[in-house]
Design a protein around this motif. Structure first.
Motif, short mmCIF file in Angstrom:
data_model
loop_
_atom_site.label_atom_id
_atom_site.label_comp_id
_atom_site.label_asym_id
_atom_site.label_seq_id
_atom_site.Cartn_x
_atom_site.Cartn_y
_atom_site.Cartn_z
N GLU A 250 0.84 -1.26 -0.12
CA GLU A 250 0.17 -0.10 0.16
C GLU A 250 0.92 1.22 0.05
OE1 GLU A 250 -3.80 2.28 2.47
OE2 GLU A 250 -2.99 0.35 3.22
N LEU A 251 0.49 2.48 -0.70
CA LEU A 251 1.23 3.65 -0.58
C LEU A 251 0.61 4.38 0.66
CD1 LEU A 251 1.04 4.45 -4.33
CD2 LEU A 251 3.00 3.43 -3.11
N TYR A 252 1.65 4.91 1.33
CA TYR A 252 1.25 5.57 2.43
C TYR A 252 1.76 7.03 2.36
CZ TYR A 252 0.09 1.97 5.64
OH TYR A 252 -0.69 0.84 6.28
N LYS A 254 3.54 10.20 3.09
CA LYS A 254 4.86 10.44 3.82
C LYS A 254 4.65 11.52 4.97
CE LYS A 254 9.71 11.08 3.76
NZ LYS A 254 11.01 11.04 3.09
N ALA A 255 3.71 12.85 4.60
CA ALA A 255 3.55 13.82 5.47
C ALA A 255 2.71 13.39 6.52
CB ALA A 255 2.72 14.96 4.64
N THR A 256 1.89 12.56 6.36
CA THR A 256 0.70 12.30 7.48
C THR A 256 1.08 10.63 7.94
OG1 THR A 256 -0.83 11.29 5.98
CG2 THR A 256 -0.82 13.72 6.38
N GLY A 257 1.73 9.88 7.31
CA GLY A 257 1.93 8.56 7.61
C GLY A 257 0.64 7.59 7.50
N GLN A 258 -0.24 8.04 6.90
CA GLN A 258 -1.59 7.59 6.64
C GLN A 258 -1.56 6.66 5.17
OE1 GLN A 258 -3.96 7.16 9.22
NE2 GLN A 258 -2.01 8.34 10.55
N GLY A 259 -2.30 5.48 5.39
CA GLY A 259 -2.33 4.77 4.21
C GLY A 259 -3.29 5.73 3.09
N THR A 260 -3.22 5.43 1.84
CA THR A 260 -3.95 6.01 0.91
C THR A 260 -4.94 5.35 0.09
OG1 THR A 260 -2.37 5.45 -0.92
CG2 THR A 260 -1.92 7.53 0.30
N GLY A 261 -4.81 4.20 0.44
CA GLY A 261 -5.94 3.11 -0.09
C GLY A 261 -5.38 2.62 -1.70
N ILE A 262 -4.23 3.22 -2.19
CA ILE A 262 -3.66 2.58 -3.27
C ILE A 262 -2.92 1.33 -3.03
CG2 ILE A 262 -2.17 3.43 -5.16
CD1 ILE A 262 -2.59 6.19 -4.39
N THR A 263 -3.35 0.16 -3.51
CA THR A 263 -2.77 -1.01 -3.18
C THR A 263 -2.31 -1.73 -4.37
OG1 THR A 263 -5.11 -1.97 -3.08
CG2 THR A 263 -4.14 -1.06 -1.10
N GLY A 264 -1.62 -2.71 -4.17
CA GLY A 264 -1.02 -3.61 -4.91
C GLY A 264 -0.63 -4.95 -4.37
N VAL A 293 4.98 6.60 -0.05
CA VAL A 293 6.10 5.42 0.32
C VAL A 293 5.16 4.28 0.21
CG1 VAL A 293 7.55 4.92 1.92
CG2 VAL A 293 7.05 7.36 1.88
N VAL A 294 6.01 3.16 -0.49
CA VAL A 294 5.58 2.11 -0.71
C VAL A 294 5.68 1.07 0.54
CG1 VAL A 294 5.40 -0.12 -2.19
CG2 VAL A 294 5.89 2.07 -3.02
N PHE A 295 4.71 0.63 1.30
CA PHE A 295 4.92 -0.59 2.45
C PHE A 295 4.53 -1.85 1.61
CE2 PHE A 295 4.25 2.44 6.50
CZ PHE A 295 5.05 3.21 6.02
N GLU A 296 5.40 -2.63 1.83
CA GLU A 296 5.22 -4.21 1.24
C GLU A 296 5.08 -4.88 2.50
OE1 GLU A 296 4.42 -5.04 -1.45
OE2 GLU A 296 5.34 -3.66 -3.00
N TYR A 297 4.26 -6.19 2.64
CA TYR A 297 4.22 -7.15 3.49
C TYR A 297 4.26 -8.47 2.98
CZ TYR A 297 2.65 -3.15 6.18
OH TYR A 297 2.56 -1.73 6.67
N LEU A 298 4.99 -9.55 3.18
CA LEU A 298 4.88 -10.82 2.67
C LEU A 298 4.20 -11.86 3.61
CD1 LEU A 298 6.08 -12.60 0.32
CD2 LEU A 298 8.33 -12.75 1.83
N HIS A 309 8.46 -4.57 4.76
CA HIS A 309 9.36 -3.52 4.78
C HIS A 309 8.56 -2.22 4.45
CE1 HIS A 309 13.23 -1.60 3.86
NE2 HIS A 309 12.83 -0.76 2.65
N ALA A 310 8.67 -1.55 5.71
CA ALA A 310 7.75 -0.47 5.85
C ALA A 310 8.27 0.70 6.30
CB ALA A 310 6.29 -0.85 6.68
N ASP A 311 9.38 1.52 5.97
CA ASP A 311 10.07 2.51 6.36
C ASP A 311 9.69 3.69 5.77
OD1 ASP A 311 12.08 4.27 7.13
OD2 ASP A 311 13.54 3.16 6.50
#
Length: 488
Positions: A250-252, A254-264, A293-298, A309-311
């Protein structure tokens, strides 16, 4: 002989690996014991003599050493020899079976005699390969137990504990060329008996992922203001070949640290433990001017999270969506004939406003006014339009009604664009812009009047009209004749 072997080995260990007074006290105490036990004629040597001198802190050589602790070391060496002389052993406990590279590990063991008598208060020297040790030594407790801690850095390696144990071979050699009464001191020969024990280990590589996100269009990390497609290349390691995994991202903001709902997401089965896989994200309109920022979860087949990887600060995971740069341009024309000249008594002007860099789906208001050129004086001629663009660029029309009273003047359209909150977004107000300029005639041209009936001038147009009619009839007759000939 075992007592002598223990004393020599224990004192040697202290002298070699301790510093200052501890080493000196062990050397002095061991010298007294060795001198006593190797003397061919005990009657001529009493260990109490040097011990008493040590107790009195006598320093005939002027070394400045304090010797009052030598007797205590002397007694400890002899009493420990009774308990711990003979062969020693280091026994490691089992290594954890689930070690993972990067884990902190604690290994333990026991120092004891071969007959399993625990040996307390001894310092072992620790060395390792594949583990970053927290300390290079480990001390045994009252039960002979010791612990070693460190960080696993490799998939295999070993840890080794060592200490100087009592000698296993001791010989006393008396010089044969001297009568025992003439040379009472004998020489001793012992073997060097370092004791060491190593324990091997194996570790797995923990599943881990890293990501690198880029614009699909050109490979950089800048996305157009209207959105685009991001390809996130995920590097993985430590996976089990042949097992199906799922990456969810999901794309977050960066300014707010909140998820955007844009997923893949993508599901894959690796052939090897390490490799790469791509995840696609589609950024829609509405994120202009933001850093994502892309956050990925395996996940494994049981939907258990195995790596992430969620930095929020990782530049390789960050894409920047360009901000819109609003701009407008105008082109004003007479509604009647499309030119830029209107009659002296007024008319209607249509100003076609071209815009770009607007946010689709957001309401805007265009407010225009005509000003006099060259003075720039504002008139009361105004127009406006409210619109919501579907795309970031396009056109919209603003209508202006020029009344009478402006004959002979040159008018220029100024346009101002406001957002829904009434904030000025951009403007186009150029007094010298020809495309914005309308000229109002000084007078309205008179229309020519038709001649009256009976006037001599009336015969000319009538004669011309008659001639034209005759020509037209002649042409028609020729066309009919040719058609009949063609049909024969």
């Amino acid at each position: 002989m075992q007592t002598l072997a223990y004393v020599v080995s224990a004192a040697s260990d202290a002298v070699l690996y301790q510093e200052g007074k501890v080493a000196d006290d062990h050397a002095a105490a061991a010298a007294v014991i060795i001198h006593d036990m190797t003397n061919s004629n005990p009657a001529v040597y009493d260990p109490e003599w040097p011990l008493a001198a040590f107790d009195d802190n006598e320093d005939p050589a002027g070394t400045g050493q304090i010797t009052t602790a030598v007797r205590g070391v002397y007694n400890t060496l002899l009493s420990d020899a009774a308990l711990y002389s003979g062969q020693w052993q280091i026994v490691w406990d089992a290594v954890p079976s689930d070690l993972v590279v990067g884990d902190s590990v604690q290994l333990s063991g026991t120092l004891s005699t071969i007959s399993s008598t625990p040996i307390p208060n001894r310092e072992l020297r620790i060395a390792a390969s594949g583990i970053d040790l927290d300390a290079a030594t480990a001390s045994t407790d009252a039960t002979g137990r010791f612990e070693v801690t460190g960080l696993v850095q490799s998939t295999s390696g070993s840890v080794t504990a060592s200490i100087t144990s009592p000698a296993t071979t001791v010989m006393m050699r008396e010089p044969v060329s001297w009568p025992s009464g003439d040379r009472p001191q004998n020489m001793i020969l012992i073997d060097d008996s370092p004791l060491e024990s190593a324990i091997p280990f194996e570790a797995e590589v923990a599943p881990a992922i890293g990501t690198s996100a880029r614009d699909q269009a050109d490979g950089d990390r800048i996305i157009p203001a209207d959105g685009g497609t991001v390809i996130d290349t995920v590097t993985y390691e430590g996976l089990t070949p042949g097992v199906e995994y799922t990456l969810e991202g999901e794309l977050y903001d960066k300014a707010t640290g909140q998820g955007t709902g844009i997923t893949g997401s993508t599901t894959f089965t690796p052939d090897q433990s390490s490799g790469t896989v791509e995840v696609t994200f589609t950024i829609p309109v509405g994120f202009a001017g933001t850093s994502l920022v892309v956050f990925e979860y395996l996940y494994d087949p049981d939907s258990t999270l195995v790596a992430e990887h969620a930095d929020i600060d990782d530049e390789a995971q960050t894409v920047v969506v360009e901000a819109y740069v609003p701009a407008i341009g105008t082109s004003a024309r007479d509604q009647a004939d499309g030119d830029r000249i209107i009659p002296a008594d007024g008319g209607t002007v249509i100003d076609t406003v071209t815009y770009e860099g607007l946010t689709p789906g957001v309401e805007y208001t265009l407010e225009g006014v005509m000003v006099e050129k060259p003075s720039g004086k504002r008139t009361s001629i105004e127009g406006f339009a409210i619109f919501t663009p579907e795309t970031s660029s396009g056109t919209v029309e603003v209508k202006f009604r020029v009344p009478s009273g402006h004959a002979g003047k040159t008018l220029v359209v100024f346009e101002y664009l406001y957002d829904a909150d009434g904030n000025l977004v951009t403007e186009h107000a150029d007094i010298n812009d020809e495309a914005q300029t309308i000229t109002v005639l000084s007078v309205t041209p008179e229309r020519p009047s038709l001649p009256t009936t009976g006037s001599s001038d009336a015969y000319v147009p009538i004669a011309l009209t008659g001639a034209a009619l005759l020509i037209a009839l002649g042409v028609a007759a020729m066309l009919v004749t040719r058609r009949k000939q063609y049909q024969k």
